[in-house]
Design an enzyme around this catalytic site. Structure first.
Site, PDB file in Angstrom:
ATOM      1  N   GLU A 106       0.849  -1.195   0.000  1.00 43.89           N
ATOM      2  CA  GLU A 106       0.000   0.000   0.000  1.00 43.89           C
ATOM      3  C   GLU A 106       0.885   1.246   0.000  1.00 43.89           C
ATOM      4  O   GLU A 106       1.988   1.238   0.557  1.00 43.89           O
ATOM      5  CB  GLU A 106      -0.903  -0.054   1.246  1.00 43.89           C
ATOM      6  CG  GLU A 106      -1.818   1.120   1.474  1.00 43.89           C
ATOM      7  CD  GLU A 106      -2.864   1.348   0.386  1.00 43.89           C
ATOM      8  OE1 GLU A 106      -2.453   1.508  -0.776  1.00 43.89           O
ATOM      9  OE2 GLU A 106      -4.058   1.408   0.705  1.00 43.89           O
ATOM     10  N   ASP A 107       0.400   2.319  -0.624  1.00 42.75           N
ATOM     11  CA  ASP A 107       1.180   3.557  -0.660  1.00 42.75           C
ATOM     12  C   ASP A 107       1.169   4.258   0.701  1.00 42.75           C
ATOM     13  O   ASP A 107       2.200   4.611   1.243  1.00 42.75           O
ATOM     14  CB  ASP A 107       0.650   4.503  -1.759  1.00 42.75           C
ATOM     15  CG  ASP A 107      -0.875   4.643  -1.741  1.00 42.75           C
ATOM     16  OD1 ASP A 107      -1.521   4.188  -0.769  1.00 42.75           O
ATOM     17  OD2 ASP A 107      -1.417   5.210  -2.701  1.00 42.75           O
ATOM     18  N   ASP A 115      -3.848   5.704   6.191  1.00 41.12           N
ATOM     19  CA  ASP A 115      -4.368   6.898   6.845  1.00 41.12           C
ATOM     20  C   ASP A 115      -5.286   6.430   7.983  1.00 41.12           C
ATOM     21  O   ASP A 115      -4.818   6.118   9.067  1.00 41.12           O
ATOM     22  CB  ASP A 115      -5.082   7.713   5.755  1.00 41.12           C
ATOM     23  CG  ASP A 115      -5.566   9.065   6.194  1.00 41.12           C
ATOM     24  OD1 ASP A 115      -4.843   9.751   6.914  1.00 41.12           O
ATOM     25  OD2 ASP A 115      -6.675   9.456   5.815  1.00 41.12           O
ATOM     26  N   ARG A 170       0.624  12.017  -9.578  1.00 40.53           N
ATOM     27  CA  ARG A 170       1.129  10.666  -9.276  1.00 40.53           C
ATOM     28  C   ARG A 170       2.571  10.480  -9.745  1.00 40.53           C
ATOM     29  O   ARG A 170       3.343   9.760  -9.135  1.00 40.53           O
ATOM     30  CB  ARG A 170       0.266   9.601  -9.949  1.00 40.53           C
ATOM     31  CG  ARG A 170      -1.123   9.455  -9.345  1.00 40.53           C
ATOM     32  CD  ARG A 170      -1.758   8.156  -9.837  1.00 40.53           C
ATOM     33  NE  ARG A 170      -3.189   8.121  -9.647  1.00 40.53           N
ATOM     34  CZ  ARG A 170      -3.806   7.737  -8.529  1.00 40.53           C
ATOM     35  NH1 ARG A 170      -3.100   7.393  -7.472  1.00 40.53           N
ATOM     36  NH2 ARG A 170      -5.111   7.714  -8.448  1.00 40.53           N
TER      37      ARG A 170
HETATM   38  P1  5GP Z   1      -7.403   4.998   4.561  1.00 38.29           P
HETATM   39  O1  5GP Z   1      -8.461   3.997   4.204  1.00 38.29           O
HETATM   40  O2  5GP Z   1      -6.263   4.424   5.352  1.00 38.29           O
HETATM   41  O3  5GP Z   1      -8.005   6.209   5.236  1.00 38.29           O
HETATM   42  O4  5GP Z   1      -6.831   5.584   3.220  1.00 38.29           O
HETATM   43  C1  5GP Z   1      -6.134   4.807   2.335  1.00 38.29           C
HETATM   44  C2  5GP Z   1      -6.092   5.420   0.961  1.00 38.29           C
HETATM   45  O5  5GP Z   1      -6.460   6.796   0.983  1.00 38.29           O
HETATM   46  C3  5GP Z   1      -4.676   5.379   0.419  1.00 38.29           C
HETATM   47  O6  5GP Z   1      -4.466   4.221  -0.311  1.00 38.29           O
HETATM   48  C4  5GP Z   1      -4.654   6.603  -0.460  1.00 38.29           C
HETATM   49  O7  5GP Z   1      -5.139   6.276  -1.733  1.00 38.29           O
HETATM   50  C5  5GP Z   1      -5.608   7.553   0.201  1.00 38.29           C
HETATM   51  N1  5GP Z   1      -4.898   8.523   1.048  1.00 38.29           N
HETATM   52  C6  5GP Z   1      -4.796   8.556   2.392  1.00 38.29           C
HETATM   53  N2  5GP Z   1      -4.043   9.591   2.804  1.00 38.29           N
HETATM   54  C7  5GP Z   1      -3.648  10.214   1.684  1.00 38.29           C
HETATM   55  C8  5GP Z   1      -2.828  11.367   1.435  1.00 38.29           C
HETATM   56  O8  5GP Z   1      -2.265  12.020   2.325  1.00 38.29           O
HETATM   57  N3  5GP Z   1      -2.634  11.683   0.125  1.00 38.29           N
HETATM   58  C9  5GP Z   1      -3.204  10.996  -0.904  1.00 38.29           C
HETATM   59  N4  5GP Z   1      -2.945  11.414  -2.128  1.00 38.29           N
HETATM   60  N5  5GP Z   1      -3.982   9.916  -0.710  1.00 38.29           N
HETATM   61  C10 5GP Z   1      -4.191   9.541   0.577  1.00 38.29           C
END
Ligand code: 5GP
Length: 176
Positions: A95-96, A99, A161
């Site tokens: 995963e990138d 959050d 990206r």
């Molecule tokens: P989560 O489900 O953990 O809240 O978010 C995961 C996804 O949200 C990541 O795979 C990414 O695509 C997006 N995301 C979360 N934080 C960021 C951020 O700071 N920048 C960007 N561009 N995408 C984010």
């Protein structure tokens, strides 16, 4: 607008090399399938897997994205599934950024239901202060504060990206 450069290109490459070393040591005796979460992780995924000294199977999965906002919806829809059979395999989800952890928790649950031998998570970036669900990260590149970042695969409304470095992004009037 791109507000501040947080992680330089050479620093990102260094972080990935260190992760690759750790993962290489973990790969001994395993039957690995590396699963990239599209689209954001693709730049990290190729850089990481090319640095491994073990042969690995690669596959791709796509969950729904934020769209043109900087907040997670908390509900994940699968846009594209993997094509390989992961039963009995050692799965590494790549995963990138993690959050809230909601996306990852859903993807982990979905893949676990297919009876892999093990499931581990590799994340380039983690924002621990934002976590809403407890999801185990086995390999983490770097922890960052609660800022919205773009570059190295990460987007804002599908832009940025291909930046080779990671920047903080603050939406402005141009994004309205
Ligand atoms: P989560 O489900 O953990 O809240 O978010 C995961 C996804 O949200 C990541 O795979 C990414 O695509 C997006 N995301 C979360 N934080 C960021 C951020 O700071 N920048 C960007 N561009 N995408 C984010």
């Amino acid at each position: 607008m791109l507000k501040e450069r947080l992680i330089a290109e050479d620093k990102i490459q260094q972080i990935i090399s260190t992760l690759a070393e750790e993962i290489d040591a973990d790969l001994e005796g395993r039957d690995p399938v590396f699963i990239c979460i599209l689209k954001g992780a693709v730049f990290f995924f190729t850089a990481l897997t090319q640095r491994l000294h073990h042969g690995v199977v690669v596959d791709f999965i796509q969950a729904s994205s934020y769209g043109a906002t900087t907040e997670s919806s908390g509900t994940v829809t699968l846009v594209k599934d993997v094509t390989v059979d992961i039963a009995g395999k050692d799965v590494y989800i790549v995963e990138d950024i993690v959050d809230t952890g909601l996306t990852l928790a859903d993807v982990v649950a979905l893949l676990r239901a297919r009876h892999p031998r093990t499931v581990q998570v590799v994340a380039l970036l983690s924002k621990p202060s934002r976590r809403k669900v407890d999801v185990a990260l086995d390999f983490v590149g770097i922890e960052i504060e609660d800022r919205f970042v773009v570059g190295f695969g990460l987007d804002f409304a599908e832009r940025f990206r291909n930046l080779p470095e990671i920047w903080e992004y603050v939406p402005g009037p141009e994004d309205a």
